[in-house]
Design a protein around this motif. Sequence first.
Motif, PDB file in Angstrom:
ATOM      1  N   PHE A 383     -30.946  15.046 -19.938  1.00 28.14           N
ATOM      2  CA  PHE A 383     -30.019  14.632 -20.995  1.00 28.14           C
ATOM      3  C   PHE A 383     -28.783  15.527 -21.068  1.00 28.14           C
ATOM      4  O   PHE A 383     -27.744  15.091 -21.561  1.00 28.14           O
ATOM      5  N   VAL A 384     -28.883  16.740 -20.568  1.00 27.75           N
ATOM      6  CA  VAL A 384     -27.669  17.547 -20.396  1.00 27.75           C
ATOM      7  C   VAL A 384     -26.777  16.889 -19.348  1.00 27.75           C
ATOM      8  O   VAL A 384     -25.558  16.792 -19.506  1.00 27.75           O
ATOM      9  N   TYR A 385     -27.398  16.398 -18.294  1.00 22.89           N
ATOM     10  CA  TYR A 385     -26.684  15.739 -17.202  1.00 22.89           C
ATOM     11  C   TYR A 385     -26.023  14.440 -17.675  1.00 22.89           C
ATOM     12  O   TYR A 385     -24.973  14.040 -17.167  1.00 22.89           O
ATOM     13  N   LEU A 386     -26.644  13.787 -18.669  1.00 22.33           N
ATOM     14  CA  LEU A 386     -26.145  12.486 -19.136  1.00 22.33           C
ATOM     15  C   LEU A 386     -25.161  12.593 -20.299  1.00 22.33           C
ATOM     16  O   LEU A 386     -24.603  11.578 -20.721  1.00 22.33           O
ATOM     17  N   GLN A 387     -24.928  13.782 -20.811  1.00 23.18           N
ATOM     18  CA  GLN A 387     -24.217  13.915 -22.080  1.00 23.18           C
ATOM     19  C   GLN A 387     -22.777  13.397 -22.057  1.00 23.18           C
ATOM     20  O   GLN A 387     -22.225  13.043 -23.100  1.00 23.18           O
ATOM     21  N   ASP A 388     -22.157  13.329 -20.893  1.00 21.47           N
ATOM     22  CA  ASP A 388     -20.778  12.835 -20.813  1.00 21.47           C
ATOM     23  C   ASP A 388     -20.700  11.351 -20.472  1.00 21.47           C
ATOM     24  O   ASP A 388     -19.608  10.823 -20.233  1.00 21.47           O
ATOM     25  N   SER A 389     -21.840  10.678 -20.446  1.00 23.89           N
ATOM     26  CA  SER A 389     -21.860   9.246 -20.128  1.00 23.89           C
ATOM     27  C   SER A 389     -21.479   8.437 -21.360  1.00 23.89           C
ATOM     28  O   SER A 389     -22.129   8.541 -22.399  1.00 23.89           O
ATOM     29  N   ASN A 390     -20.441   7.629 -21.229  1.00 25.25           N
ATOM     30  CA  ASN A 390     -19.957   6.843 -22.366  1.00 25.25           C
ATOM     31  C   ASN A 390     -20.195   5.348 -22.212  1.00 25.25           C
ATOM     32  O   ASN A 390     -19.951   4.584 -23.146  1.00 25.25           O
ATOM     33  N   THR A 391     -20.636   4.926 -21.036  1.00 22.70           N
ATOM     34  CA  THR A 391     -20.908   3.513 -20.801  1.00 22.70           C
ATOM     35  C   THR A 391     -22.281   3.374 -20.158  1.00 22.70           C
ATOM     36  O   THR A 391     -22.842   4.344 -19.631  1.00 22.70           O
ATOM     37  N   SER A 392     -22.817   2.157 -20.189  1.00 21.66           N
ATOM     38  CA  SER A 392     -24.129   1.930 -19.581  1.00 21.66           C
ATOM     39  C   SER A 392     -24.080   2.158 -18.073  1.00 21.66           C
ATOM     40  O   SER A 392     -25.048   2.652 -17.480  1.00 21.66           O
ATOM     41  N   THR A 393     -22.963   1.819 -17.453  1.00 18.52           N
ATOM     42  CA  THR A 393     -22.823   2.035 -16.008  1.00 18.52           C
ATOM     43  C   THR A 393     -22.887   3.521 -15.681  1.00 18.52           C
ATOM     44  O   THR A 393     -23.563   3.941 -14.731  1.00 18.52           O
ATOM     45  N   GLN A 394     -22.194   4.325 -16.474  1.00 17.60           N
ATOM     46  CA  GLN A 394     -22.229   5.767 -16.261  1.00 17.60           C
ATOM     47  C   GLN A 394     -23.637   6.321 -16.491  1.00 17.60           C
ATOM     48  O   GLN A 394     -24.087   7.213 -15.766  1.00 17.60           O
ATOM     49  N   LEU A 395     -24.324   5.778 -17.496  1.00 21.88           N
ATOM     50  CA  LEU A 395     -25.692   6.215 -17.764  1.00 21.88           C
ATOM     51  C   LEU A 395     -26.601   5.966 -16.565  1.00 21.88           C
ATOM     52  O   LEU A 395     -27.349   6.852 -16.136  1.00 21.88           O
ATOM     53  N   MET A 396     -26.532   4.759 -16.027  1.00 21.37           N
ATOM     54  CA  MET A 396     -27.392   4.403 -14.901  1.00 21.37           C
ATOM     55  C   MET A 396     -27.042   5.228 -13.668  1.00 21.37           C
ATOM     56  O   MET A 396     -27.923   5.740 -12.974  1.00 21.37           O
ATOM     57  N   ARG A 397     -25.747   5.359 -13.412  1.00 15.60           N
ATOM     58  CA  ARG A 397     -25.318   6.113 -12.231  1.00 15.60           C
ATOM     59  C   ARG A 397     -25.725   7.585 -12.345  1.00 15.60           C
ATOM     60  O   ARG A 397     -26.215   8.188 -11.387  1.00 15.60           O
ATOM     61  N   SER A 398     -25.531   8.154 -13.528  1.00 17.83           N
ATOM     62  CA  SER A 398     -25.871   9.565 -13.720  1.00 17.83           C
ATOM     63  C   SER A 398     -27.374   9.796 -13.648  1.00 17.83           C
ATOM     64  O   SER A 398     -27.833  10.809 -13.112  1.00 17.83           O
TER      65      SER A 398
END
Length: 497
Positions: A383-398
């Motif tokens: 979740f540290v790695y995901l903290q800058d994800s602002n869209t679902s695409t970024q979430l999945m990619r990260s």
Amino acid sequence: MKDPLFKQKKMLHPKLIDKALKLKNIDETHKKEESQLPNRNRKINKLKRLINMIDDENVGLCQGYLTQMKVLIYHNKASLFDERSEKYHPKELLDDVDFRMKIMQFDYDRYLYDDFTPEDFLDYLIFEKTQRHASFIKSYDARVLLPDAENCGFSGIAYEVKIDGIRECYVTFKGTEADMDYTENSRSKRLEKFLLEGYKDWNYNVNAILVGKSEENDQLVVARKFMSYLNEHLKENCLVYGLGHSLGGHFVQTLQLTDDYFKAGYTLNSAPVNLKQVQQIKPDLFDETTWKKLFELTNQKTVTNILNREIKRLLPREYPEIINQSFEQDLTQVFYEIPYTIWVGQKLEYNLNNWKYPFKQHLASYLSEEEIHSYQHFFEQLFVYLQDSNTSTQLMRSTLGFLGARVKILQADIDKPITSQFFYDYSNYIYESGIFLDRPQEITEDLNTSQLTMWKSSRREWPFLKSLNMDMLDLSVYFHIISGVKYFLNKKPNKIE
């Protein structure tokens, strides 16, 4: 159609027909094919078949449309409903199992009641359960009242009611499961909202409950603001009750420990209280000696009655007014094996004596203390790695990027005894829980010698990874959600002392 009401309210009949046609459509499209489950007379197969049959009936959706029809009729012709003569008793609704399930489920099923206000729904539900009419109903939606609620993912609705002069407020806290917003026409936007909502809740679950990090207490902070708002705006002598499922149950327990907000409370498959988090929110709840003792007792633990009694003696009181019901092997029970977690109130567990369900909730039986801490650290890093994800695409990619990086590290270190043992123990726990069908083998080969791609080499060296049991994953979700577990709470529970 001869009733003059239909002439006075010309949209009533079309609305009723619309709901009836939706029910008919469900019935006509009902799956006719036979289950493909194994025919062997085994308990696990019987359980799968039973749940498939329940799902096949679309009970929840059918009940939703039927309730909509009843709400319409009740609000347009209440004279059709007979009222009982006996007055309403305090806490009568809270003690009704079906009422508890339906009022908690409402926040998940709002899309089904898009034509109605929460007050409309509750007005009928109160009469259905008590055969008495409410003279006052008002709802308070945290996401409407508090801008920070939606930003951090917190969701809660309070219902202030007055029945026969008795004022009560039912505060419901929503769980982790993000619900699909079917009022949004765009499929991509629906999915976007669904994934981002789920991410906010899991970010809190992992960092605040699983790890106990101080910077991730935003949802609990908003929950306390919500309760403070209610205390200021509810009428005098209003009895306040808390209800919560999953993450929502965590809020009920934690708020009762920190602030004693509720006259009584109920939770279902609740996540636990994290004492590290409580200390950050309310450090003066205990003196330094008591905090130290609590942390010592809960730092590494296998749940035992002796340990529970020691913890209870250190709490301000026993909190018997909070009832925590859970399926004994629910996935949230794993959280209670994590350091510094406790429950507040009574804990009633239900099991499946007549069925076989292999999920293992006791981590300490399979993982060492170091491995459990590593388990926490893995999700904390994710979740540290995901903290800058602002869209679902970024979430999945990260997420995929993080997992790929961790697999590379695993491949590089797999020849080290400690890494090999950790990996085997985790894999064996997952296998014993029924999530892998094939038993993992001890690592015998260094993957550094492989020339295959990362994923192919992983599957070659660890073939059990290909045996993921989707049926078991489906069952674990089914026994967690309200609409699933409620069918298995009719036996005598095991009270955890």
